[in-house]
Structures are given as structure tokens and as C-alpha cells.
Design an enzyme around this catalytic site. Structure first.
Site, short mmCIF file in Angstrom:
data_model
loop_
_atom_site.label_atom_id
_atom_site.label_comp_id
_atom_site.label_asym_id
_atom_site.label_seq_id
_atom_site.Cartn_x
_atom_site.Cartn_y
_atom_site.Cartn_z
N THR A 64 0.82 -1.20 0.00
CA THR A 64 0.00 0.00 0.00
C THR A 64 0.86 1.26 0.00
OG1 THR A 64 -0.29 -0.19 2.40
CG2 THR A 64 -1.97 -1.17 1.03
N HIS A 65 0.23 2.41 0.13
CA HIS A 65 0.86 3.69 -0.16
C HIS A 65 2.18 3.89 0.56
CE1 HIS A 65 0.01 5.73 3.71
NE2 HIS A 65 -1.03 4.94 3.76
#
Length: 218
Positions: free
Chosen positions: A137-138
Site C-alpha cells: 500500500t501507499h
């Protein structure tokens, strides 16, 4: 379509073969493996052409190292570098099911298999293996030679160190650091930084020695 050579006649090589044949990303011209008994045989229809050093004799082909352990990939890449093999010849294999959003960076020599998810601002360095169903994820950062088994999930802002290994279905809390050479066991839930070289297991994950002592005390 570029030619591709796989290094190591391994289970991972079989998975890469299946992915590449499905996507048409490369034309696999053969496999290199140092086991002399395997020369002249085939793996899933791909011919084993000789030892790893023969990569220097096939200058028009890209190469990807299909060794499951990050330390093993590191040794082969270092060995080829000392023989004069150029970094530009390493290919990255990305399964057709994987989307690479703008703002994500994926380096050279990587393998991303089926249904890997990258969300935003993910950085994957070089010679990283990401098995099916992994979620990054980010702002995650993955250093060279790291290995992700199937189903691993990272929260945002996680850093995974060089040649670290994350076991199947493990997950890591956001903004956590997995140190270089660390091992995270299958199904572990990591809530704190894992120091370099340590093995952590359990829910929540703890250093293996601590987990063993706690388990024996019950």
C-alpha cells in the site's frame, strides 16, 4: 518481443514461465542452471542450456534470476557482476494481472506474480520477488533482494530491508520497518519494528526466542 533467459531451474522459474507465456511479455529462450546433470534437459518445455556463466554468451537476451531466497539471488547477481554482466540486461517480469499505478517505481530484475496489488507511491528496488496475492500500500519501500511469499499485506509507509523474507499471509502494521535479512513467519502479525537479521513469529509477532519462551510458560 524481447528474448528472456531464466536463471535457476526452480519452482519459481516454473511460475515465471507460466506468467510470461500467458502475457506474451517475453520469449523465453532457455534456462541456465549450474547443476551439470540438468544440462540438455528441459523444465516445462524450456531447455536448460548450461551454467549461469553462459548468460555472457547470449548478449541479446534479458535475464531474470529465479532463485527463491533473496540471499541466493544476491550471490548470483554479485557473481555475474564480477564477470562483467551489465545491470541493464536484467528484466522485470510483471504478471498480466498486475497494475502498476503512476507514481509507483519498480526497478530491475524483479518478479511480480499474479494479482499483486500496488496502490500509490510504492517503491520496489531490484531483484525482489513478490508472490501471488501480495498487497503493497501507499508509500511502501522495498529494498533489493527482498522476498514476499503469497498473501503478504503491508500497511502504508512500511520499509522492508535488503534480503528480508516475509512468510505466507503475514501482515505488517503501517510505518513499520522490517530490517535487512529479517524473517517474518507465516501468518505473523507485525506491530513493531523487526531488527535486522531477526526472525519474528506469532500474533502479535515477537522475536523467535521470546515467542518460544512465552509458549513454554503456558
Amino acid at each position: 518481443m524481447a528474448d528472456l533467459i531464466l536463471i535457476a531451474a526452480s519452482g519459481l522459474a516454473r511460475e515465471v514461465l507460466a506468467s510470461v507465456r500467458d502475457s506474451g511479455q517475453f520469449d523465453v529462450v532457455g534456462i541456465l542452471d549450474d547443476d551439470p546433470a540438468r544440462a540438455g534437459t528441459a523444465l516445462d518445455g524450456a531447455h536448460i542450456l548450461g551454467p549461469v556463466s553462459h548468460a555472457l554468451n547470449l548478449p541479446d537476451a534479458k535475464v531474470v534470476v529465479c532463485v527463491g531466497a533473496g540471499s541466493g539471488r544476491d550471490r548470483i547477481v554479485d557473481r555475474l557482476a564480477r564477470l562483467g554482466f551489465p545491470d541493464r540486461r536484467y528484466a522485470t517480469v510483471v504478471d498480466a494481472s498486475v497494475r502498476l499505478p503512476e507514481g509507483c517505481h519498480v526497478g530491475r530484475g524483479n518478479i511480480l506474480l499474479g494479482h499483486v496489488t500496488l496502490t500509490a507511491g510504492v517503491t520496489i528496488s531490484n531483484h525482489v520477488v513478490v508472490m501471488p496475492g501480495v498487497t503493497l500500500t501507499h508509500d511502501d519501500v522495498v529494498e533489493d533482494f527482498a522476498t514476499f511469499a503469497a498473501g503478504v499485506s503491508l500497511g502504508g509507509g512500511v520499509r522492508v530491508g535488503r534480503a528480508a523474507y516475509l512468510g505466507m499471509n503475514s501482515c505488517v502494521r503501517e510505518r513499520t520497518v522490517i530490517g535487512a535479512g529479517a524473517i517474518v513467519g507465516m501468518g505473523a502479525v507485525v506491530l513493531a519494528d523487526v531488527p535486522a537479521g531477526q526472525t519474528w513469529v506469532g500474533v502479535p509477532a515477537r522475536a523467535l526466542e521470546t515467542a518460544a519462551i512465552s509458549g513454554g510458560a503456558r
